[in-house]
Design a protein around this motif. Structure first.
Motif, mmCIF file in Angstrom:
data_model
loop_
_atom_site.group_PDB
_atom_site.id
_atom_site.type_symbol
_atom_site.label_atom_id
_atom_site.label_comp_id
_atom_site.label_asym_id
_atom_site.label_seq_id
_atom_site.Cartn_x
_atom_site.Cartn_y
_atom_site.Cartn_z
ATOM 1 N N ILE A 43 39.268 36.413 31.133
ATOM 2 C CA ILE A 43 40.081 37.498 30.575
ATOM 3 C C ILE A 43 39.762 37.569 29.088
ATOM 4 O O ILE A 43 39.826 36.559 28.388
ATOM 5 C CB ILE A 43 41.587 37.297 30.833
ATOM 6 C CG1 ILE A 43 42.390 38.433 30.168
ATOM 7 C CG2 ILE A 43 42.070 35.928 30.375
ATOM 8 C CD1 ILE A 43 43.863 38.441 30.568
ATOM 9 N N ASP A 44 39.388 38.752 28.609
ATOM 10 C CA ASP A 44 39.015 38.892 27.206
ATOM 11 C C ASP A 44 39.940 39.899 26.530
ATOM 12 O O ASP A 44 41.041 40.163 27.017
ATOM 13 C CB ASP A 44 37.539 39.271 27.085
ATOM 14 C CG ASP A 44 36.925 38.762 25.792
ATOM 15 O OD1 ASP A 44 36.931 39.510 24.796
ATOM 16 O OD2 ASP A 44 36.444 37.611 25.780
ATOM 17 N N HIS A 45 39.492 40.501 25.438
ATOM 18 C CA HIS A 45 40.381 41.353 24.645
ATOM 19 C C HIS A 45 40.806 42.613 25.393
ATOM 20 O O HIS A 45 41.793 43.259 25.020
ATOM 21 C CB HIS A 45 39.722 41.731 23.309
ATOM 22 C CG HIS A 45 38.523 42.624 23.451
ATOM 23 N ND1 HIS A 45 38.629 43.987 23.535
ATOM 24 C CD2 HIS A 45 37.210 42.330 23.520
ATOM 25 C CE1 HIS A 45 37.427 44.515 23.649
ATOM 26 N NE2 HIS A 45 36.535 43.528 23.646
ATOM 27 N N GLN A 46 40.090 42.968 26.467
ATOM 28 C CA GLN A 46 40.478 44.129 27.268
ATOM 29 C C GLN A 46 41.807 43.889 27.983
ATOM 30 O O GLN A 46 42.438 44.835 28.454
ATOM 31 C CB GLN A 46 39.394 44.454 28.295
ATOM 32 C CG GLN A 46 38.086 44.919 27.695
ATOM 33 C CD GLN A 46 37.155 43.782 27.329
ATOM 34 O OE1 GLN A 46 37.570 42.626 27.268
ATOM 35 N NE2 GLN A 46 35.906 44.080 27.070
ATOM 36 N N GLY A 47 42.200 42.646 28.106
ATOM 37 C CA GLY A 47 43.498 42.314 28.680
ATOM 38 C C GLY A 47 43.473 42.178 30.189
ATOM 39 O O GLY A 47 42.417 42.052 30.812
ATOM 40 N N LEU A 48 44.664 42.238 30.770
ATOM 41 C CA LEU A 48 44.822 42.008 32.206
ATOM 42 C C LEU A 48 44.579 43.324 32.955
ATOM 43 O O LEU A 48 45.507 43.958 33.454
ATOM 44 C CB LEU A 48 46.209 41.445 32.509
ATOM 45 C CG LEU A 48 46.401 40.879 33.919
ATOM 46 C CD1 LEU A 48 45.572 39.621 34.102
ATOM 47 C CD2 LEU A 48 47.872 40.578 34.172
ATOM 48 N N THR A 49 43.325 43.717 33.037
ATOM 49 C CA THR A 49 42.968 44.907 33.804
ATOM 50 C C THR A 49 43.169 44.607 35.294
ATOM 51 O O THR A 49 43.247 43.438 35.701
ATOM 52 C CB THR A 49 41.502 45.288 33.572
ATOM 53 O OG1 THR A 49 40.676 44.254 34.128
ATOM 54 C CG2 THR A 49 41.187 45.442 32.088
ATOM 55 N N PRO A 50 43.234 45.629 36.143
ATOM 56 C CA PRO A 50 43.366 45.371 37.580
ATOM 57 C C PRO A 50 42.253 44.489 38.136
ATOM 58 O O PRO A 50 42.495 43.627 38.990
ATOM 59 C CB PRO A 50 43.350 46.772 38.192
ATOM 60 C CG PRO A 50 43.915 47.653 37.105
ATOM 61 C CD PRO A 50 43.395 47.075 35.820
ATOM 62 N N GLY A 51 41.025 44.710 37.660
ATOM 63 C CA GLY A 51 39.918 43.891 38.141
ATOM 64 C C GLY A 51 40.049 42.439 37.730
ATOM 65 O O GLY A 51 39.826 41.522 38.524
ATOM 66 N N VAL A 52 40.401 42.207 36.462
ATOM 67 C CA VAL A 52 40.587 40.839 35.970
ATOM 68 C C VAL A 52 41.713 40.145 36.727
ATOM 69 O O VAL A 52 41.595 38.978 37.128
ATOM 70 C CB VAL A 52 40.860 40.859 34.454
ATOM 71 C CG1 VAL A 52 41.419 39.532 33.973
ATOM 72 C CG2 VAL A 52 39.579 41.205 33.694
ATOM 73 N N GLU A 53 42.813 40.861 36.941
ATOM 74 C CA GLU A 53 43.930 40.263 37.654
ATOM 75 C C GLU A 53 43.549 39.930 39.094
ATOM 76 O O GLU A 53 43.939 38.873 39.621
ATOM 77 C CB GLU A 53 45.137 41.200 37.640
ATOM 78 C CG GLU A 53 46.357 40.604 38.324
ATOM 79 C CD GLU A 53 47.613 41.443 38.158
ATOM 80 O OE1 GLU A 53 48.653 41.065 38.738
ATOM 81 O OE2 GLU A 53 47.557 42.470 37.441
ATOM 82 N N ARG A 54 42.782 40.792 39.720
ATOM 83 C CA ARG A 54 42.369 40.525 41.100
ATOM 84 C C ARG A 54 41.547 39.240 41.181
ATOM 85 O O ARG A 54 41.776 38.399 42.055
ATOM 86 C CB ARG A 54 41.568 41.715 41.640
ATOM 87 C CG ARG A 54 41.083 41.497 43.059
ATOM 88 C CD ARG A 54 40.328 42.701 43.600
ATOM 89 N NE ARG A 54 39.651 42.352 44.849
ATOM 90 C CZ ARG A 54 38.835 43.163 45.503
ATOM 91 N NH1 ARG A 54 38.601 44.392 45.036
ATOM 92 N NH2 ARG A 54 38.255 42.764 46.623
ATOM 93 N N VAL A 55 40.591 39.085 40.290
ATOM 94 C CA VAL A 55 39.776 37.867 40.294
ATOM 95 C C VAL A 55 40.634 36.649 39.989
ATOM 96 O O VAL A 55 40.501 35.595 40.628
ATOM 97 C CB VAL A 55 38.614 37.985 39.293
ATOM 98 C CG1 VAL A 55 37.805 36.687 39.259
ATOM 99 C CG2 VAL A 55 37.712 39.162 39.640
ATOM 100 N N MET A 56 41.527 36.779 39.032
ATOM 101 C CA MET A 56 42.387 35.666 38.649
ATOM 102 C C MET A 56 43.214 35.187 39.841
ATOM 103 O O MET A 56 43.355 33.975 40.089
ATOM 104 C CB MET A 56 43.287 36.098 37.487
ATOM 105 C CG MET A 56 43.916 34.961 36.721
ATOM 106 S SD MET A 56 44.910 35.552 35.311
ATOM 107 C CE MET A 56 43.616 36.053 34.178
#
Length: 330
Positions: free
Chosen positions: A153-166
């Protein structure tokens, strides 16, 4: 003691020794490399160069590196096996997971949760089974089993894609017990998203998570709050001094040790033998970004400012061992 998967096979946690918790061997863009191979050059020469650089690291007493190169960073285990076979003195722990700052790869767009609204029911995420297979069976047909999970997770924040992977990484952790490392952006306090999603909602213990790149921040109050919550802090980008300085990174480490958190930090450089993300001409602006920087420069500096040998051993030996040993049963 626990068994830990490495590229050459499982080892006992007692064999980890001095461990750098975030070092890559190669970071590549496969589509570019496959279509424009002149940039890569000779495979044999690249492997030989990696062996030479990693042998110098082992010569400093480092026994293990954790390589968090996953899908999105050009993971190719057969190449890493060639390197590892020539370095019996160094353990390499491979990772599984997916690296993105925003969207998931197109492969996943119409698979798993992306289909929930279309079929009117919850569809399991195929990422979870993919990650679990890497850990329990092996990566592709190499026989190499991953020893940890990785997301970002970077400065773009908790995007839907990032959250899904997380969430997929957290679920794979709960099925296998292997620990997690998360690339974070401490300047935007991304660790707080990790805490909510992975710990509060998915049930992962904070001490099974390394918050990577915590050392990019000099906000010791924020770092203290994360350490007090139980996370392991990755002080793992020593040598990358474009937006900060050597002294800022090292002084932050000294202060966190002074506050009593040596037992919750790990050290590394996030270096690689070759990374194709960066123009070779720019690498000249990063003369300290290499595998030998911690031993040559960082440790002498922090010793002079009160960091003890016991603290150094905690960060380089004891914390990595505990991180891998504290296997959860869910």
């Amino acid at each position: 003691m626990s068994q830990i998967n490495t590229v050459r096979g499982p080892i006992d946690s007692a064999e980890l020794g001095r461990t750098y918790m975030h070092e890559h061997v190669f970071v590549l863009t496969p589509d570019v490399q496959q279509n424009y191979p002149d940039e890569w050059g000779s495979e044999d020469e690249r492997v030989a160069d990696a062996v030479t650089k990693l042998r110098a690291l082992a010569g400093q007493g480092v026994r293990t590196i954790v390589d968090p190169t996953v899908v999105g960073l050009g993971r190719y285990i057969p190449r890493i096996q060639r390197v590892a076979e020539q370095l019996p003195e160094l353990n390499i722990v491979a990772a599984t997971g997916l690296y993105t700052y925003d969207d998931v790869p197109f492969f996943f767009h119409y698979r798993g949760p992306a289909l929930d609204a279309i079929v009117g029911a919850e569809v399991p995420d195929p990422m979870v089974d993919m990650f679990v297979k890497d850990i329990e069976v092996g990566i592709a047909d190499t026989g190499v089993r991953a020893g940890l999970l990785k997301c970002a997770i970077d400065h773009q924040g908790l995007t839907p894609g990032v959250e899904r992977v997380m969430r997929a990484v957290a679920k794979a952790h709960r099925r296998t017990g292997v620990p997690i490392t998360v690339h974070t952006h401490p300047g935007s306090e991304a660790g707080l998203h990790v805490r909510r999603v992975m710990c509060d909602e998915e049930g992962v213990r904070p001490d099974r998570i390394v918050l990577g790149h915590s050392g990019d921040s000099t906000d010791v109050e924020h770092l203290t709050s994360l350490a007090e919550a139980g996370f392991v802090l990755g002080m793992d980008r020593f040598g990358i001094n474009l937006e900060t300085t050597f002294e800022a990174r090292a002084d932050t480490l000294v202060e966190m040790c002074r506050r009593g958190f040596a037992g919750q930090m790990v050290l590394s450089q996030d270096a690689s033998c070759y990374i194709d993300w960066i123009d070779p001409n720019l690498m000249a602006a990063l003369p300290q970004w290499h595998y030998l920087h911690i031993e040559n420069d960082v440790l002498p500096y922090v010793r002079e400012r009160g960091v003890t040998e016991k603290m150094i051993t905690e960060m380089l030996v004891e914390v990595p061992r505990r991180y891998f040993e504290n296997v959860d049963t869910y």
